[in-house]
Design a protein around this motif. Structure first.
Motif, mmCIF file in Angstrom:
data_model
loop_
_atom_site.group_PDB
_atom_site.id
_atom_site.type_symbol
_atom_site.label_atom_id
_atom_site.label_comp_id
_atom_site.label_asym_id
_atom_site.label_seq_id
_atom_site.Cartn_x
_atom_site.Cartn_y
_atom_site.Cartn_z
ATOM 1 N N TRP A 112 60.469 41.786 18.007
ATOM 2 C CA TRP A 112 59.420 40.768 18.092
ATOM 3 C C TRP A 112 59.283 40.014 16.771
ATOM 4 O O TRP A 112 59.221 38.790 16.744
ATOM 5 C CB TRP A 112 58.097 41.433 18.490
ATOM 6 C CG TRP A 112 57.049 40.493 18.983
ATOM 7 C CD1 TRP A 112 56.853 40.102 20.273
ATOM 8 C CD2 TRP A 112 56.043 39.825 18.221
ATOM 9 N NE1 TRP A 112 55.785 39.238 20.359
ATOM 10 C CE2 TRP A 112 55.274 39.050 19.105
ATOM 11 C CE3 TRP A 112 55.719 39.800 16.866
ATOM 12 C CZ2 TRP A 112 54.210 38.260 18.698
ATOM 13 C CZ3 TRP A 112 54.656 39.010 16.442
ATOM 14 C CH2 TRP A 112 53.911 38.252 17.365
ATOM 15 N N THR A 113 59.269 40.736 15.672
ATOM 16 C CA THR A 113 59.034 40.115 14.363
ATOM 17 C C THR A 113 60.193 39.234 13.887
ATOM 18 O O THR A 113 60.022 38.444 12.957
ATOM 19 C CB THR A 113 58.731 41.180 13.289
ATOM 20 O OG1 THR A 113 59.779 42.160 13.303
ATOM 21 C CG2 THR A 113 57.391 41.850 13.562
ATOM 22 N N PRO B 188 62.718 41.793 24.942
ATOM 23 C CA PRO B 188 62.118 42.896 24.187
ATOM 24 C C PRO B 188 62.986 44.144 24.066
ATOM 25 O O PRO B 188 62.740 44.982 23.214
ATOM 26 C CB PRO B 188 60.843 43.231 24.964
ATOM 27 C CG PRO B 188 60.672 42.199 25.989
ATOM 28 C CD PRO B 188 61.945 41.441 26.122
ATOM 29 N N GLU C 185 54.633 43.308 25.744
ATOM 30 C CA GLU C 185 55.755 43.175 24.824
ATOM 31 C C GLU C 185 56.081 41.721 24.476
ATOM 32 O O GLU C 185 56.945 41.468 23.646
ATOM 33 C CB GLU C 185 56.973 43.899 25.391
ATOM 34 C CG GLU C 185 56.703 45.403 25.494
ATOM 35 C CD GLU C 185 57.901 46.208 25.869
ATOM 36 O OE1 GLU C 185 58.829 46.317 25.035
ATOM 37 O OE2 GLU C 185 57.919 46.735 27.004
ATOM 38 N N TYR C 186 55.345 40.790 25.070
ATOM 39 C CA TYR C 186 55.506 39.381 24.743
ATOM 40 C C TYR C 186 54.387 38.899 23.815
ATOM 41 O O TYR C 186 54.645 38.438 22.713
ATOM 42 C CB TYR C 186 55.563 38.532 26.014
ATOM 43 C CG TYR C 186 56.779 38.815 26.856
ATOM 44 C CD1 TYR C 186 58.047 38.396 26.469
ATOM 45 C CD2 TYR C 186 56.667 39.510 28.059
ATOM 46 C CE1 TYR C 186 59.165 38.666 27.237
ATOM 47 C CE2 TYR C 186 57.776 39.779 28.842
ATOM 48 C CZ TYR C 186 59.030 39.357 28.422
ATOM 49 O OH TYR C 186 60.143 39.619 29.184
ATOM 50 N N ARG D 13 51.551 40.725 22.758
ATOM 51 C CA ARG D 13 50.956 41.801 21.955
ATOM 52 C C ARG D 13 49.497 42.107 22.281
ATOM 53 O O ARG D 13 48.780 42.674 21.463
ATOM 54 C CB ARG D 13 51.095 41.542 20.462
ATOM 55 C CG ARG D 13 52.511 41.494 19.970
ATOM 56 C CD ARG D 13 53.202 42.794 20.248
ATOM 57 N NE ARG D 13 54.323 42.982 19.341
ATOM 58 C CZ ARG D 13 55.411 43.636 19.666
ATOM 59 N NH1 ARG D 13 55.529 44.161 20.844
ATOM 60 N NH2 ARG D 13 56.374 43.772 18.807
#
Length: 141
Positions: free
Chosen positions: A90-91, A85, A21-22, A24
């Motif tokens: 993330w984006t 997260p 989750e950091y 990808r």
């Protein structure tokens, strides 16, 4: 190391789509098992509950350790919390520029710095995975 019940472990892995989750990366593309990671470490009173757990590759988890923040030396020199997260998208904090993870916010900058997400060996690994159409991992979150 805290015990994480198998049902909770499955939930975290499924929610993450088997992706770190950091950074990808996909669990399927590395030799070592990913970690169920406490976003807020237990030593900072973080609990072992779904809302405080994420899936993390060994590199990201190893560099993050129990840290929850870092200093944004390049801009404000203020202490900034790391990307979370569970509470952030993330984006909103990162963008891919080829194999380079470009930080977009103070949280993104300190996370990329502390987790060494753009160290040369990580970029080379991601470049190879891009050529194989294996990066970025298609995360559910």
């Amino acid at each position: 190391m805290t015990y994480v019940a198998s049902e909770l472990r499955r939930l975290v892995i499924e929610r993450a789509g088997n992706c770190c989750e950091y950074c990808r990366l996909s669990q399927e593309d590395v030799r070592f098992s990913f970690h169920i990671e406490h976003i807020i470490a237990e030593k900072h009173r973080g609990q072992t509950i779904s809302e405080n757990l994420c899936l993390s590759c060994p590199n990201c988890n190893g560099f993050k350790g129990s840290d929850i923040s870092s200093v944004d030396w390049d801009f404000s020199e203020e202490t900034v919390p790391l990307f979370n997260p569970r509470r952030q998208q993330w984006t909103d904090h990162f963008r891919l520029n080829g194999a380079y993870i470009e930080p977009l916010t103070p949280e993104g900058r300190v996370t990329v710095f502390l987790l060494k997400m753009n160290d040369p060996e990580h970029i080379v690994e991601r470049e190879l995975l891009i050529q194989l159409d294996h990066y970025p991992c298609n995360a559910n979150s």
